[in-house]
Design an enzyme around this catalytic site. Structure first.
Site, mmCIF file in Angstrom:
data_model
loop_
_atom_site.group_PDB
_atom_site.id
_atom_site.type_symbol
_atom_site.label_atom_id
_atom_site.label_comp_id
_atom_site.label_asym_id
_atom_site.label_seq_id
_atom_site.Cartn_x
_atom_site.Cartn_y
_atom_site.Cartn_z
ATOM 1 N N LEU A 33 0.816 -1.207 0.000
ATOM 2 C CA LEU A 33 0.000 0.000 0.000
ATOM 3 C C LEU A 33 0.856 1.266 0.000
ATOM 4 O O LEU A 33 1.948 1.312 0.579
ATOM 5 C CB LEU A 33 -0.927 -0.004 1.210
ATOM 6 C CG LEU A 33 -1.826 -1.235 1.367
ATOM 7 C CD1 LEU A 33 -2.744 -1.070 2.567
ATOM 8 C CD2 LEU A 33 -2.639 -1.488 0.100
ATOM 9 N N HIS A 34 0.324 2.308 -0.639
ATOM 10 C CA HIS A 34 0.997 3.600 -0.717
ATOM 11 C C HIS A 34 -0.038 4.698 -0.480
ATOM 12 O O HIS A 34 -1.189 4.415 -0.106
ATOM 13 C CB HIS A 34 1.714 3.764 -2.058
ATOM 14 C CG HIS A 34 0.853 3.445 -3.252
ATOM 15 N ND1 HIS A 34 -0.267 4.171 -3.585
ATOM 16 C CD2 HIS A 34 0.949 2.462 -4.191
ATOM 17 C CE1 HIS A 34 -0.810 3.676 -4.678
ATOM 18 N NE2 HIS A 34 -0.097 2.624 -5.070
ATOM 19 N N GLY A 36 -1.662 6.504 -2.440
ATOM 20 C CA GLY A 36 -2.856 6.393 -3.281
ATOM 21 C C GLY A 36 -3.905 5.525 -2.617
ATOM 22 O O GLY A 36 -5.103 5.847 -2.633
ATOM 23 N N HIS A 37 -3.475 4.415 -2.022
ATOM 24 C CA HIS A 37 -4.409 3.570 -1.275
ATOM 25 C C HIS A 37 -4.939 4.303 -0.051
ATOM 26 O O HIS A 37 -6.118 4.175 0.299
ATOM 27 C CB HIS A 37 -3.714 2.279 -0.833
ATOM 28 C CG HIS A 37 -3.279 1.396 -1.961
ATOM 29 N ND1 HIS A 37 -1.959 1.260 -2.323
ATOM 30 C CD2 HIS A 37 -3.995 0.617 -2.809
ATOM 31 C CE1 HIS A 37 -1.873 0.418 -3.344
ATOM 32 N NE2 HIS A 37 -3.077 0.014 -3.664
ATOM 33 N N ASP A 150 -6.242 3.426 -12.507
ATOM 34 C CA ASP A 150 -6.668 2.218 -13.211
ATOM 35 C C ASP A 150 -8.006 2.503 -13.895
ATOM 36 O O ASP A 150 -9.035 1.924 -13.562
ATOM 37 C CB ASP A 150 -6.782 1.059 -12.234
ATOM 38 C CG ASP A 150 -5.450 0.727 -11.587
ATOM 39 O OD1 ASP A 150 -4.536 0.301 -12.314
ATOM 40 O OD2 ASP A 150 -5.314 0.931 -10.371
ATOM 41 N N VAL A 176 -3.499 9.842 -7.212
ATOM 42 C CA VAL A 176 -2.540 10.509 -6.330
ATOM 43 C C VAL A 176 -1.165 10.424 -6.982
ATOM 44 O O VAL A 176 -0.760 9.368 -7.471
ATOM 45 C CB VAL A 176 -2.513 9.861 -4.927
ATOM 46 C CG1 VAL A 176 -1.472 10.527 -4.033
ATOM 47 C CG2 VAL A 176 -3.899 9.949 -4.286
ATOM 48 N N SER A 186 2.225 0.590 -6.989
ATOM 49 C CA SER A 186 3.070 -0.379 -6.300
ATOM 50 C C SER A 186 4.259 -0.779 -7.172
ATOM 51 O O SER A 186 5.345 -1.080 -6.664
ATOM 52 C CB SER A 186 2.248 -1.616 -5.927
ATOM 53 O OG SER A 186 1.194 -1.267 -5.047
ATOM 54 N N ARG A 187 4.072 -0.788 -8.480
ATOM 55 C CA ARG A 187 5.158 -1.189 -9.384
ATOM 56 C C ARG A 187 6.245 -0.132 -9.519
ATOM 57 O O ARG A 187 7.297 -0.404 -10.100
ATOM 58 C CB ARG A 187 4.580 -1.545 -10.765
ATOM 59 C CG ARG A 187 3.808 -2.864 -10.773
ATOM 60 C CD ARG A 187 3.372 -3.261 -12.178
ATOM 61 N NE ARG A 187 2.858 -4.615 -12.229
ATOM 62 C CZ ARG A 187 1.562 -4.933 -12.122
ATOM 63 N NH1 ARG A 187 0.661 -3.970 -11.965
ATOM 64 N NH2 ARG A 187 1.177 -6.196 -12.177
#
Length: 308
Positions: A33-34, A36-37, A150, A176, A186-187
């Protein structure tokens, strides 16, 4: 905050919450998680009584030569972000819990899943649609939150909910970004420092086209070429396309409806996606149309007065 590994234990807990009439928000993730999450979680916490986050790297949405085995995982760090963000429940099953022995039913999305990522990742959205349908049935949320980054996935899920009459409200949260514009993913952890620097060109190209659109450019080809001119640092461009924001149909000619400019490209060995929305301002009414509206309003006022 509680963590559940099995469907049975999670559904028993949620049953008690629903019996109290609490509103359940849901943020499905693949972990690592980052911020954005965190933005998705914060949206849920703000409008729901209970927030459930799932952490599950879904094998059915990865192709045979994709990065399932090396997809980044950091469960302890994920738990800490969820705790500080106000998550109520974490659902972190293993693959056997979601796809038990003998599993053979999939959800096949329609035309909205065919272009863009669907064209270069065969079967990807079948895996997405299947796991999201399963998670919706398990959690039974009132609202589910997804990120705009996405974009096609959001469109597929909205269509899925509509077509299967699922009682879930879908909320899309704006992308974000890092300070330099790179969309959080995440990538991004795969990127070397040099590749991380080069990856900025994706958002730079999208923002250049967005700025041109806001300045009045409406020709779809010129908008795409404006973005393409900034993508000289990518190692492989999979697609750069302008699509209807609602149907994902290709836009040719003048852009007169809300559109999404979407890109997927490799920086080194890392595949990144991004998009920006292009939304025309509301069309101003002509003098004649304003006169008709004014006449209609005056007539309604007259009828109302006579009715008194």
């Amino acid at each position: 905050m509680q963590t559940f590994r099995t469907i049975k234990s999670l559904t028993q807990c949620l049953k008690a919450y629903r019996a109290s009439g609490l509103r359940v928000g849901f943020v499905p993730t693949m972990g690592f998680l980052h911020e954005g999450h965190r933005a998705l979680i914060q949206e849920s916490v703000a409008c729901c009584d209970i927030t459930v986050v799932s952490i599950f790297v879904n094998p059915t949405q990865f192709g045979p030569n994709e990065d399932l085995d090396r997809y980044p995982r950091a469960l302890e760090r994920d738990h800490e972000l969820c705790r500080t963000a106000g998550v109520s429940l974490i659902f972190a099953p293993d693959a056997g819990e979601i796809y038990p022995p003998g599993f053979q039913t999939s959800v096949e999305p329609g035309p909205v899943a065919e272009p863009l990522c669907g064209a270069v990742r065969p079967g990807h959205f079948r895996g997405v649609a299947t796991v999201v349908t399963k998670l919706f049935h398990i959690v039974q949320p009132d609202v589910a939150f997804f990120g705009q980054k996405d974009f096609q996935q959001c469109a597929v899920i909205r269509q899925l909910v509509q077509d299967l009459n699922l009682p879930v409200e879908i909320v899309t949260v704006p992308t974000v970004r890092e300070a330099d514009g790179l969309a959080l993913s995440s990538r991004n952890s795969y990127l070397s420092p040099a590749d991380r620097e080069r990856a900025r060109c994706l958002s730079q190209g999208l923002f250049a086209a967005q700025a041109a659109f806001q300045a009045g450019e409406r020709d779809s080809q010129r908008l795409v070429e404006t973005a393409r001119a900034h993508l000289t640092e990518v190692d492989q461009l999979q697609y750069l396309e302008l699509r209807d924001a609602n149907t994902l149909e290709s836009i040719q000619g003048s852009v007169e409806q809300p559109a999404a400019l979407c890109v997927a490209a490799y920086i080194g060995s890392t595949r990144l996606i991004d998009n920006v929305l292009l939304t025309p301002p509301p069309t101003a009414l002509s003098d004649h149309e304003l006169e008709l509206v004014s006449h209609a309003i005056n007539r309604q006022d007259t009828v109302a007065a006579e009715g008194l």
